[in-house]
Motif scaffolding. Structure first.
Motif, PDB file in Angstrom:
ATOM      1  N   VAL A 198      30.321  29.231   1.741  1.00 53.59           N
ATOM      2  CA  VAL A 198      31.294  30.273   2.061  1.00 53.59           C
ATOM      3  C   VAL A 198      31.514  30.281   3.573  1.00 53.59           C
ATOM      4  N   ARG A 199      32.756  30.195   3.990  1.00 54.26           N
ATOM      5  CA  ARG A 199      33.063  30.132   5.415  1.00 54.26           C
ATOM      6  C   ARG A 199      32.965  31.513   6.063  1.00 54.26           C
ATOM      7  N   LEU A 200      32.348  31.567   7.231  1.00 55.88           N
ATOM      8  CA  LEU A 200      32.244  32.798   7.999  1.00 55.88           C
ATOM      9  C   LEU A 200      33.298  32.815   9.094  1.00 55.88           C
ATOM     10  N   GLY A 201      33.854  33.972   9.336  1.00 53.96           N
ATOM     11  CA  GLY A 201      34.864  34.110  10.365  1.00 53.96           C
ATOM     12  C   GLY A 201      35.819  35.231  10.023  1.00 53.96           C
ATOM     13  N   SER A 202      36.838  35.389  10.842  1.00 51.41           N
ATOM     14  CA  SER A 202      37.767  36.498  10.656  1.00 51.41           C
ATOM     15  C   SER A 202      39.105  36.065  10.079  1.00 51.41           C
ATOM     16  N   GLY A 203      39.221  34.801   9.671  1.00 46.66           N
ATOM     17  CA  GLY A 203      40.491  34.309   9.179  1.00 46.66           C
ATOM     18  C   GLY A 203      40.621  34.374   7.670  1.00 46.66           C
ATOM     19  N   MET A 204      41.756  33.895   7.180  1.00 46.05           N
ATOM     20  CA  MET A 204      42.008  33.851   5.751  1.00 46.05           C
ATOM     21  C   MET A 204      40.987  32.932   5.071  1.00 46.05           C
ATOM     22  N   GLY A 205      40.439  33.397   3.937  1.00 50.08           N
ATOM     23  CA  GLY A 205      39.464  32.596   3.213  1.00 50.08           C
ATOM     24  C   GLY A 205      38.081  32.594   3.849  1.00 50.08           C
ATOM     25  N   GLN A 206      37.840  33.528   4.763  1.00 50.02           N
ATOM     26  CA  GLN A 206      36.549  33.623   5.442  1.00 50.02           C
ATOM     27  C   GLN A 206      35.989  35.032   5.304  1.00 50.02           C
ATOM     28  N   VAL A 207      34.665  35.153   5.480  1.00 50.71           N
ATOM     29  CA  VAL A 207      33.989  36.444   5.441  1.00 50.71           C
ATOM     30  C   VAL A 207      33.557  36.828   6.848  1.00 50.71           C
ATOM     31  N   ALA A 251      30.976  40.058  -1.844  1.00 51.85           N
ATOM     32  CA  ALA A 251      32.040  39.558  -0.969  1.00 51.85           C
ATOM     33  C   ALA A 251      32.340  38.102  -1.289  1.00 51.85           C
ATOM     34  N   PHE A 252      31.295  37.301  -1.532  1.00 51.80           N
ATOM     35  CA  PHE A 252      31.488  35.892  -1.878  1.00 51.80           C
ATOM     36  C   PHE A 252      32.256  35.763  -3.192  1.00 51.80           C
ATOM     37  N   ALA A 253      31.880  36.592  -4.172  1.00 54.23           N
ATOM     38  CA  ALA A 253      32.536  36.530  -5.479  1.00 54.23           C
ATOM     39  C   ALA A 253      34.013  36.898  -5.353  1.00 54.23           C
ATOM     40  N   ALA A 254      34.301  37.951  -4.592  1.00 50.40           N
ATOM     41  CA  ALA A 254      35.693  38.360  -4.412  1.00 50.40           C
ATOM     42  C   ALA A 254      36.500  37.269  -3.721  1.00 50.40           C
ATOM     43  N   LEU A 255      35.909  36.617  -2.727  1.00 52.81           N
ATOM     44  CA  LEU A 255      36.628  35.567  -2.014  1.00 52.81           C
ATOM     45  C   LEU A 255      36.852  34.350  -2.905  1.00 52.81           C
ATOM     46  N   HIS A 256      35.935  34.092  -3.819  1.00 50.39           N
ATOM     47  CA  HIS A 256      36.162  32.993  -4.770  1.00 50.39           C
ATOM     48  C   HIS A 256      37.350  33.311  -5.681  1.00 50.39           C
ATOM     49  N   LEU A 257      37.444  34.555  -6.127  1.00 52.11           N
ATOM     50  CA  LEU A 257      38.515  34.941  -7.046  1.00 52.11           C
ATOM     51  C   LEU A 257      39.869  34.982  -6.342  1.00 52.11           C
ATOM     52  N   TRP A 258      39.865  35.381  -5.057  1.00 51.47           N
ATOM     53  CA  TRP A 258      41.102  35.480  -4.293  1.00 51.47           C
ATOM     54  C   TRP A 258      40.897  34.702  -2.987  1.00 51.47           C
ATOM     55  N   PRO A 259      40.948  33.371  -3.057  1.00 51.72           N
ATOM     56  CA  PRO A 259      40.537  32.525  -1.924  1.00 51.72           C
ATOM     57  C   PRO A 259      41.426  32.628  -0.690  1.00 51.72           C
ATOM     58  N   ARG A 260      42.615  33.193  -0.804  1.00 49.57           N
ATOM     59  CA  ARG A 260      43.484  33.341   0.355  1.00 49.57           C
ATOM     60  C   ARG A 260      43.348  34.729   1.004  1.00 49.57           C
ATOM     61  N   ALA A 261      42.374  35.485   0.540  1.00 51.84           N
ATOM     62  CA  ALA A 261      42.183  36.832   1.077  1.00 51.84           C
ATOM     63  C   ALA A 261      41.405  36.793   2.395  1.00 51.84           C
ATOM     64  N   TYR A 262      41.520  37.877   3.137  1.00 54.39           N
ATOM     65  CA  TYR A 262      40.642  38.143   4.272  1.00 54.39           C
ATOM     66  C   TYR A 262      39.502  39.006   3.734  1.00 54.39           C
ATOM     67  N   ALA A 263      38.260  38.646   4.038  1.00 54.40           N
ATOM     68  CA  ALA A 263      37.113  39.374   3.492  1.00 54.40           C
ATOM     69  C   ALA A 263      36.253  39.919   4.630  1.00 54.40           C
ATOM     70  N   THR A 264      35.860  41.176   4.494  1.00 54.70           N
ATOM     71  CA  THR A 264      35.006  41.853   5.470  1.00 54.70           C
ATOM     72  C   THR A 264      33.792  42.396   4.726  1.00 54.70           C
ATOM     73  N   ALA A 265      32.596  42.161   5.253  1.00 55.94           N
ATOM     74  CA  ALA A 265      31.373  42.654   4.618  1.00 55.94           C
ATOM     75  C   ALA A 265      30.498  43.295   5.680  1.00 55.94           C
ATOM     76  N   SER A 266      29.895  44.443   5.330  1.00 57.40           N
ATOM     77  CA  SER A 266      29.053  45.149   6.297  1.00 57.40           C
ATOM     78  C   SER A 266      27.837  45.728   5.610  1.00 57.40           C
ATOM     79  N   ASP A 267      26.828  46.022   6.411  1.00 61.41           N
ATOM     80  CA  ASP A 267      25.630  46.676   5.905  1.00 61.41           C
ATOM     81  C   ASP A 267      24.975  47.437   7.045  1.00 61.41           C
ATOM     82  N   ILE A 268      24.304  48.520   6.704  1.00 67.28           N
ATOM     83  CA  ILE A 268      23.598  49.315   7.713  1.00 67.28           C
ATOM     84  C   ILE A 268      22.385  48.562   8.260  1.00 67.28           C
ATOM     85  N   ASP A 269      21.853  47.622   7.476  1.00 67.40           N
ATOM     86  CA  ASP A 269      20.637  46.898   7.823  1.00 67.40           C
ATOM     87  C   ASP A 269      21.005  45.566   8.478  1.00 67.40           C
ATOM     88  N   PRO A 270      20.645  45.347   9.750  1.00 64.68           N
ATOM     89  CA  PRO A 270      20.968  44.069  10.395  1.00 64.68           C
ATOM     90  C   PRO A 270      20.299  42.875   9.721  1.00 64.68           C
TER      91      PRO A 270
END
Length: 332
Positions: free
Chosen positions: A209-218, A175-194
């Motif tokens: 890497v910024r956390l959140g639900s906005g553009m350029g954040q995960v 997710a971090f790599a994708a956001l670096h390549l497309w920095p204006r994207a919205y990024a969502t990441a999930s896992d079954i393991d908390p």
């Protein structure tokens, strides 16, 4: 029953002698253990500094290893035939982290991933610090490295994405790599393991890497498959990454594809070469076509594109009744 449950949560180590050639042949992931729910972590080291051909194999298991697993280990080091394996239970500690502390940095495409802060950054590359942890995805596995290479290739040929999802994120690296390549994207990441989600948040902070639900954040979520209201609400995605295992990839094909817009892209990894046809069949049945494939060792990375439907432009979203669960499968 109680003894069996305690044993399943304990850490064990199996040690066998090997030659240097056998140790070098073990560089990378071992297909023989790929179908195990919790495959061992394999480490090799010099047993005798004065004897360059005397090495040893240490295999770390979560739970007491079965005789079948020990037999598989023996098959990897034929020189140990006739030698009794040393099997020991380890103290309660984070053995996965301990076993990964000597991992070498990995370069994949434009990305350079190091596991220790003391390792130097690689000039001219995008550097990530992903510390050894209980979550998978430090970059060493050929599936993770293959995804990094594919993401890099997609950016180099001019592909653009604005809404990215990484299902089974592990450490958050992809997710971090994708956001670096497309920095204006919205990024969502999930896992079954908390725990993996917690580690992804820590890694995000360590790498700026910024956390959140906005553009350029995960935005990070704990979910089995795509069974989370936020994952569905943030769809449709134009890029979805799923680096897990062949079984859950097949099981989740309908729900993953439903979250991808027409013309969108899915990256699949975590499958072996001999599993690729079955995985592809499951996704072709959902209207996907294979656009590109990159193999690293026994592990292919598949880039699929969702076929547009003529005369129907709105994306098909996941039916709320289809929960998209894949319980029992962790990230890879």
């Amino acid at each position: 029953m109680e003894d069996a449950a305690r044993s399943a949560g304990q850490s064990w180590k199996v040690t066998l002698p090997c030659t240097r050639a056998e140790a070098e042949a073990l560089d990378g992931e071992i297909a023989a253990f790929a179908m195990m729910d919790r495959p061992p972590v394999l480490m090799t080291s010099e047993a005798e500094p004065d004897n360059p051909d005397s090495w040893q194999l240490d295999a770390y298991f979560e739970g007491k290893p079965s005789q079948a697993a020990i037999k598989l280990l023996r098959a990897l080091v034929p020189s140990a035939a006739g030698t009794k394996a040393v099997i020991e239970q380890l103290p309660d500690e984070d053995w996965v982290t301990l076993s990964q502390q000597g991992l070498e940095p990995v370069t994949a495409g434009r990305f350079h991933v190091r596991n220790l802060a003391t390792d130097p950054e690689e000039p001219g590359h995008v550097n990530f610090l992903i510390g050894a942890s209980r979550a998978f995805g430090t970059g060493q596995h050929d599936t993770t490295a293959g995804c990094l290479v594919m993401l890099d290739r997609m950016r180099r040929i001019g592909m653009r994405f604005g809404n990215v999802a990484d299902i089974g994120t592990g450490t958050g690296l992809l997710a971090f790599a994708a956001l670096h390549l497309w920095p204006r994207a919205y990024a969502t990441a999930s896992d079954i393991d908390p725990v993996a989600v917690e580690i992804s948040a820590e890694n995000a902070r360590a790498n700026g890497v910024r956390l959140g639900s906005g553009m350029g954040q995960v935005a990070l979520y704990t979910a089995a498959g795509v069974d989370h209201a936020a994952l569905v609400r943030r769809a449709p995605y134009d890029l979805l990454i799923a680096n897990i295992l062949a079984g859950p990839l097949i099981e989740l094909a309908p729900s993953l594809c439903a979250l991808v817009e027409d013309g969108g892209t899915i990256l699949l990894a975590g499958l072996l070469k001999e599993q690729a046809d079955a995985v592809l069949a499951a996704y072709r049945a959902q209207g996907m076509r294979l656009a590109e494939r990159v193999d690293r060792g026994d592990w292919p990375t598949l880039r699929l594109r969702k076929r547009p439907r003529i005369g129907w432009r709105r994306p098909v979203r996941l039916d709320p009744a289809e929960r998209g669960e894949a319980w029992g499968f962790g990230s890879i």
